[in-house]
Design a protein around this motif. Structure first.
Motif, PDB file in Angstrom:
ATOM      1  N   HIS A 275       0.832  -1.203   0.000  1.00  0.00           N
ATOM      2  CA  HIS A 275       0.000   0.000   0.000  1.00  0.00           C
ATOM      3  C   HIS A 275       0.870   1.258   0.000  1.00  0.00           C
ATOM      4  CE1 HIS A 275      -3.393   2.646   0.756  1.00  0.00           C
ATOM      5  NE2 HIS A 275      -2.614   3.261   1.641  1.00  0.00           N
ATOM      6  N   VAL A 276       1.878   1.293   0.862  1.00  0.00           N
ATOM      7  CA  VAL A 276       2.719   2.488   0.968  1.00  0.00           C
ATOM      8  C   VAL A 276       3.545   2.685  -0.300  1.00  0.00           C
ATOM      9  CG1 VAL A 276       4.619   3.564   2.246  1.00  0.00           C
ATOM     10  CG2 VAL A 276       2.807   2.371   3.487  1.00  0.00           C
ATOM     11  N   VAL A 277       4.045   1.597  -0.872  1.00  0.00           N
ATOM     12  CA  VAL A 277       4.910   1.704  -2.049  1.00  0.00           C
ATOM     13  C   VAL A 277       4.109   2.015  -3.309  1.00  0.00           C
ATOM     14  CG1 VAL A 277       6.484   0.433  -3.570  1.00  0.00           C
ATOM     15  CG2 VAL A 277       6.716   0.231  -1.093  1.00  0.00           C
ATOM     16  N   GLU A 278       3.021   1.291  -3.527  1.00  0.00           N
ATOM     17  CA  GLU A 278       2.327   1.367  -4.814  1.00  0.00           C
ATOM     18  C   GLU A 278       1.130   2.316  -4.829  1.00  0.00           C
ATOM     19  OE1 GLU A 278       1.400  -2.590  -6.098  1.00  0.00           O
ATOM     20  OE2 GLU A 278       3.486  -2.982  -6.684  1.00  0.00           O
ATOM     21  N   ASN A 279       0.496   2.526  -3.700  1.00  0.00           N
ATOM     22  CA  ASN A 279      -0.695   3.372  -3.681  1.00  0.00           C
ATOM     23  C   ASN A 279      -0.408   4.805  -3.251  1.00  0.00           C
ATOM     24  OD1 ASN A 279      -2.054   1.078  -4.421  1.00  0.00           O
ATOM     25  ND2 ASN A 279      -2.905   0.665  -2.396  1.00  0.00           N
ATOM     26  N   MET A 280       0.836   5.087  -2.961  1.00  0.00           N
ATOM     27  CA  MET A 280       1.228   6.448  -2.576  1.00  0.00           C
ATOM     28  C   MET A 280       2.362   6.926  -3.461  1.00  0.00           C
ATOM     29  SD  MET A 280       1.107   6.553   1.554  1.00  0.00           S
ATOM     30  CE  MET A 280       1.529   8.297   1.482  1.00  0.00           C
ATOM     31  N   GLY A 281       2.273   8.157  -3.927  1.00  0.00           N
ATOM     32  CA  GLY A 281       3.347   8.718  -4.742  1.00  0.00           C
ATOM     33  C   GLY A 281       4.600   8.962  -3.916  1.00  0.00           C
ATOM     34  N   TYR A 282       5.718   8.988  -4.606  1.00  0.00           N
ATOM     35  CA  TYR A 282       7.013   9.210  -3.939  1.00  0.00           C
ATOM     36  C   TYR A 282       7.603  10.527  -4.426  1.00  0.00           C
ATOM     37  CZ  TYR A 282      11.984   8.659  -2.811  1.00  0.00           C
ATOM     38  OH  TYR A 282      13.263   8.857  -2.352  1.00  0.00           O
ATOM     39  N   THR A 283       7.874  11.413  -3.497  1.00  0.00           N
ATOM     40  CA  THR A 283       8.477  12.706  -3.794  1.00  0.00           C
ATOM     41  C   THR A 283       9.911  12.691  -3.294  1.00  0.00           C
ATOM     42  OG1 THR A 283       6.330  13.794  -3.542  1.00  0.00           O
ATOM     43  CG2 THR A 283       8.281  15.186  -3.432  1.00  0.00           C
ATOM     44  N   ALA A 284      10.866  12.621  -4.214  1.00  0.00           N
ATOM     45  CA  ALA A 284      12.271  12.417  -3.840  1.00  0.00           C
ATOM     46  C   ALA A 284      12.948  13.733  -3.446  1.00  0.00           C
ATOM     47  CB  ALA A 284      13.025  11.758  -4.991  1.00  0.00           C
ATOM     48  N   ILE A 285      12.423  14.361  -2.397  1.00  0.00           N
ATOM     49  CA  ILE A 285      13.013  15.605  -1.894  1.00  0.00           C
ATOM     50  C   ILE A 285      14.000  15.251  -0.784  1.00  0.00           C
ATOM     51  CG2 ILE A 285      12.539  17.808  -0.776  1.00  0.00           C
ATOM     52  CD1 ILE A 285       9.778  17.753  -2.000  1.00  0.00           C
ATOM     53  N   PRO A 286      15.271  15.605  -0.924  1.00  0.00           N
ATOM     54  CA  PRO A 286      16.236  15.308   0.129  1.00  0.00           C
ATOM     55  C   PRO A 286      15.840  15.954   1.455  1.00  0.00           C
ATOM     56  CG  PRO A 286      17.354  15.975  -1.893  1.00  0.00           C
ATOM     57  CD  PRO A 286      15.898  16.250  -2.092  1.00  0.00           C
ATOM     58  N   LEU A 287      16.190  15.307   2.546  1.00  0.00           N
ATOM     59  CA  LEU A 287      15.861  15.818   3.876  1.00  0.00           C
ATOM     60  C   LEU A 287      16.380  17.237   4.092  1.00  0.00           C
ATOM     61  CD1 LEU A 287      16.345  12.855   6.394  1.00  0.00           C
ATOM     62  CD2 LEU A 287      14.358  14.348   6.255  1.00  0.00           C
ATOM     63  N   SER A 288      17.551  17.541   3.541  1.00  0.00           N
ATOM     64  CA  SER A 288      18.144  18.859   3.773  1.00  0.00           C
ATOM     65  C   SER A 288      17.296  19.970   3.167  1.00  0.00           C
ATOM     66  CB  SER A 288      19.561  18.913   3.199  1.00  0.00           C
ATOM     67  OG  SER A 288      19.544  18.654   1.800  1.00  0.00           O
ATOM     68  N   TYR A 289      16.530  19.679   2.100  1.00  0.00           N
ATOM     69  CA  TYR A 289      15.698  20.693   1.468  1.00  0.00           C
ATOM     70  C   TYR A 289      14.384  20.916   2.216  1.00  0.00           C
ATOM     71  CZ  TYR A 289      18.834  20.681  -2.567  1.00  0.00           C
ATOM     72  OH  TYR A 289      19.929  20.795  -3.385  1.00  0.00           O
ATOM     73  N   THR A 290      14.106  20.103   3.214  1.00  0.00           N
ATOM     74  CA  THR A 290      12.919  20.317   4.041  1.00  0.00           C
ATOM     75  C   THR A 290      13.316  20.790   5.442  1.00  0.00           C
ATOM     76  OG1 THR A 290      12.827  18.054   4.944  1.00  0.00           O
ATOM     77  CG2 THR A 290      11.772  18.430   2.804  1.00  0.00           C
ATOM     78  N   GLY A 291      14.598  21.134   5.632  1.00  0.00           N
ATOM     79  CA  GLY A 291      15.056  21.518   6.963  1.00  0.00           C
ATOM     80  C   GLY A 291      15.001  20.363   7.938  1.00  0.00           C
ATOM     81  N   TYR A 292      15.054  19.115   7.419  1.00  0.00           N
ATOM     82  CA  TYR A 292      14.974  17.891   8.215  1.00  0.00           C
ATOM     83  C   TYR A 292      13.634  17.798   8.946  1.00  0.00           C
ATOM     84  CZ  TYR A 292      19.854  17.934   7.018  1.00  0.00           C
ATOM     85  OH  TYR A 292      21.024  17.983   6.297  1.00  0.00           O
ATOM     86  N   ASN A 293      12.594  18.388   8.359  1.00  0.00           N
ATOM     87  CA  ASN A 293      11.239  18.285   8.884  1.00  0.00           C
ATOM     88  C   ASN A 293      10.443  17.302   8.041  1.00  0.00           C
ATOM     89  OD1 ASN A 293      11.048  20.325  11.091  1.00  0.00           O
ATOM     90  ND2 ASN A 293      11.655  21.724   9.452  1.00  0.00           N
ATOM     91  N   ILE A 294       9.393  16.728   8.644  1.00  0.00           N
ATOM     92  CA  ILE A 294       8.483  15.857   7.899  1.00  0.00           C
ATOM     93  C   ILE A 294       7.055  16.269   8.221  1.00  0.00           C
ATOM     94  CG2 ILE A 294      10.124  13.933   7.967  1.00  0.00           C
ATOM     95  CD1 ILE A 294       8.230  12.582   9.990  1.00  0.00           C
ATOM     96  N   ARG A 295       6.152  16.029   7.278  1.00  0.00           N
ATOM     97  CA  ARG A 295       4.737  16.276   7.534  1.00  0.00           C
ATOM     98  C   ARG A 295       4.175  15.188   8.447  1.00  0.00           C
ATOM     99  NH1 ARG A 295       1.510  15.988   2.381  1.00  0.00           N
ATOM    100  NH2 ARG A 295       3.014  14.362   1.885  1.00  0.00           N
TER     101      ARG A 295
END
Length: 529
Positions: A275-295
């Protein structure tokens, strides 16, 4: 006699010219400078300056026609100090205002939550052969966006660098650990006001290699790792807090719902991972570009896409909610001293789940077996509390059976390539010489069994003597065994070492060439007349 000598001399001259041209770089960095500054209030500045001279049309029109600067405008500002081109005759062409174009970074295109990221494209103007591009800019970061100074910088470019200057400015009363790899350059340390200053100057840094099968972790390449965290454990605890703060009420309910009809632990794991791999899109944004934050994982679940960190945390929550003990693990390059690593050196995130009493590594972005178990000590795996997880490299095991009944009218049977294993690695042609370490995609134990059924009256002429090439790190074997009306051909290869020095390369190449040699895939038959 002269009629023979002159053509030979001409050919040798042409070969010399061709060799010289092929060795010439497309461009050269006359000077490249990178400086990281951390201020007392936690704000940071990254300062980048370059002088790049172009030698070829490819460099001018494709490779170096633009520069790209990614930043987050909510927390960061880009300041262009200077941008111009010095042409071969000394004329200076200033980069016009309309040559600075802001676009959405490609990796954020399908991620509305990250559409605030910007990529400043600097279009270099006035380019010609022999021209030198000058670009000097800074990225200013507000306090709090980055938890600490965190550097993981490969100090090698696609063209050679004559002089590479590196510097770090950090508060003298704050922790700072660093390590320079792949270079003999010595650090000079000084104190300016209340800041500790560390500088390096690297000279004549060669261009990055274009050889195939280079080490994944850039072994031997100049690389700077520096961290303002007190320890690696502190860095990982910072990341752990951000995972733990992620709201997951819906996800904790959704996990059991997905597997409510399943009793088998393996089936539950497959269902949740799929489900996580195939039913959800993957956004390859490096952690450093998000300030090491996650939603929050609930937001990621509802939006049906996520970064590597978000999808990994979601899979972690779903597994635990479904009764499968799991935790997030981080993967560092095995050639780095992790004491000097912060979060930027993390190369991968995965899940360590306990399934039927055994630990298993799972990816949130791929259903293929995790690369963690293929690489062994080439990487280092840690839980978020800083505990290292021991991992032994496990070989990829391939066994395939292929039945053949078609033999052409000339009595030739060509054994087809296997659908997986080494035949899919692209090693049919390897260079005779090697300058850098060679790294295999995985350890390998492969056996292909061909059952060949010749036509009536056809007799095998190929020798049934076993062919064997064996080295200290592996072997290739071919056995031909008549079995009634059929003939069984067993081809096997074992490779028990992942990395090879240039000195070991010849032996490795001999093994692989034995496997890929087309002559070893042919059976000859004669026909009774």
């Amino acid at each position: 006699m002269n009629k023979i000598i002159y053509p030979i001399q001409l050919i040798l001259c042409l070969l010399l010219v061709a060799t010289t041209l092929s060795a010439a770089p497309e461009a050269e960095y006359r000077k490249l400078s990178k400086t990281w500054t951390v201020n007392a209030d936690g704000s940071q500045e990254y300062h980048h300056s370059m002088e790049l001279t172009l030698f070829t049309h490819t460099a001018m029109n494709n490779t170096y026609g633009e520069s790209f600067i990614v930043y987050n405008p909510d927390y960061q500002t880009v300041v262009i100090h200077s941008a111009y081109t010095t042409q071969k005759d000394g004329s200076v062409i200033k980069t016009p205002d309309n040559a600075f174009v802001e676009v959405l970074p490609r990796f954020a295109a399908d991620a509305p939550a990250y559409n605030g990221l910007k990529e400043l494209v600097v279009v270099h103007t006035g380019l010609e052969l022999g021209a030198t591009i000058h670009l000097d800019y800074s990225i200013l970061t507000k306090p709090g966006y980055y938890p600490a100074l965190d550097i993981n910088e490969t100090l090698q470019e696609t063209s050679p660098v004559k002089e590479y200057q590196i510097a770090i400015y950090a508060p003298a009363d704050k922790p700072l650990t660093w390590q320079l790899y792949g270079s003999q350059a010595k650090a000079t340390e000084s104190q300016e006001a209340d800041q500790c200053v560390i500088r390096w100057t690297l000279r004549d840094v060669p261009a990055s290699s274009r050889e195939a099968f280079l080490p994944q972790n850039h072994d031997g390449v100049p690389r700077l790792v520096a961290s303002g965290y007190a320890s690696q454990q502190e860095a990982l605890s910072t990341l752990a807090k951000r995972f733990q703060a992620s709201v997951s009420y819906e996800s904790e309910t959704f996990g059991p719902y997905l597997v409510e009809s399943l009793n088998d632990a393996d089936a539950k794991v497959r269902t949740l991972q799929t489900h996580v791999v195939e039913n959800m899109g993957y956004t390859a944004i490096p952690l450093s570009y998000t300030g090491y934050n996650i939603r929050d994982v609930d937001l990621a679940l509802r939006s049906a896409y996520g970064t590597l960190a978000e999808k990994t945390q979601l899979l972690n929550v779903l597994l635990n909610a479904a009764g499968i003990p799991a935790e997030v693990v981080v993967v560092y390059p095995g050639n780095l001293h992790t004491d000097a690593c912060g979060l930027s050196a993390i190369k991968d995130l995965a899940i360590k789940a306990t399934v039927n009493g055994q630990d298993r590594f799972l990816s949130a972005v791929s259903l293929t077996p995790s690369p963690i178990t293929r690489r062994g000590d080439l990487d280092k795996v840690f839980t978020l509390d800083g505990t290292q997880v021991a991992v032994n490299a496990e070989p990829t095991v391939v066994r395939e059976e292929i039945a053949i009944s078609q033999i052409d009218t000339f009595g030739i049977c060509t054994l087809p390539n296997a659908s997986k294993g080494i035949d899919t690695w692209g090693m049919a042609t390897l260079n005779s010489k090697r300058q850098n370490r060679f790294e295999l995609p995985a350890l390998l134990k492969e056996e292909i069994v061909y059952t060949v059924t010749p036509g009536k009256g056809m007799r095998l002429e190929t020798s049934t003597q076993e062919r064997r090439v064996e080295k200290t790190f592996g072997k290739v074997v071919r056995a031909i065994v008549p079995k009634g009306d059929a003939i069984e051909v067993i081809r096997s290869i074992e490779l028990n070492q992942l990395q090879y020095t240039p000195e070991e390369y010849d032996d490795l190449r001999a093994l692989i060439n034995e496997w890929t040699d087309p002559n070893n895939r042919v059976l000859l038959f004669s026909t009774d007349r």
